[in-house]
Motif scaffolding. Structure first.
Motif: not given
Length: 212
Positions: A50-74
């Motif tokens: 979810r991106s902030p809606q009041k900082l600019a007329p148009f916005s988009h957000a991405i999240g990045l996370e480090v996976d160290r191989g402890d999670n299931d494939t799903e």
């Protein structure tokens, strides 16, 4: 949790914008799509958040996370909005055609990284300087940018009494923003992802850590 299979489309971008009564500019749509075209190393997962809606007329957000191989494939198909691991980042695109003077352009990127550190690394007094250098060097190799600014903070927490977790923990937090000179933001995302990988202590690509 947000499914990273949800690739941004012109429709997705328009939903973000029309909530404010605006028509999505084609340059904003192109910029959004380019963010999801970034090529990342295998330990990083990327998804729309979810991106902030009041900082600019148009916005988009991405999240990045480090996976160290402890999670299931799903689990690799989703990225949390907030911290769920020991290292994560958020990159927000703000587009305001009327902000040319204030931003020196109409595309502004706002970055945030948070990562747990081991005590040996965290006790290095040059850590904030090194982390900031990783960002500037990465952006220097990306497509053009201006007006870069931000902060890097290294903190230590000590737990007392009946509370779970390690007795001492260390964390690095980076906040930064800059103006992109074009609409192709692929290299900007890749530079940001490289900083996250470095801060998280991942080995150079193609090198396997002793504990891996």
């Amino acid at each position: 949790m947000i499914n990273s299979d949800s690739r941004p489309t012109p429709v997705d971008a328009e939903i973000d914008a029309t909530s404010q009564g605006n028509t999505t500019p084609p340059e904003f749509t192109a910029a959004v799509e380019s963010m999801h075209a970034a090529r990342l190393r295998g330990e990083l997962t990327l998804g729309t958040i979810r991106s902030p809606q009041k900082l600019a007329p148009f916005s988009h957000a991405i999240g990045l996370e480090v996976d160290r191989g402890d999670n299931d494939t799903e689990d690799l198909e989703s990225v949390p909005v907030d911290a769920a691991g020991d290292a994560f980042g958020r990159l927000i695109l703000l587009h305001d055609p009327g902000a040319e003077d204030a931003w020196d352009g109409s595309m502004r990127l706002v970055a945030y990284i948070q990562a747990d550190m081991d005590d040996e690394v965290a006790n290095d007094p040059l850590l904030p300087d090194v982390a900031w250098q990783w960002l500037t060097e990465g952006l220097d190799e990306a497509d053009g940018y201006t007006n870069l600014g931000g902060t890097v903070t290294a903190t230590a927490s000590v737990r007392f009494g009946e509370i779970g977790g390690p007795p001492r923990s260390y964390q690095l937090e980076m906040r930064a923003s800059w103006t992109a000179e074009g609409t192709d933001l692929t290299s900007h995302v890749e530079a940001f992802a490289a900083v996250l990988a470095n801060v998280a202590g991942l080995p150079p690509e193609g090198v396997t850590s002793i504990g891996g």
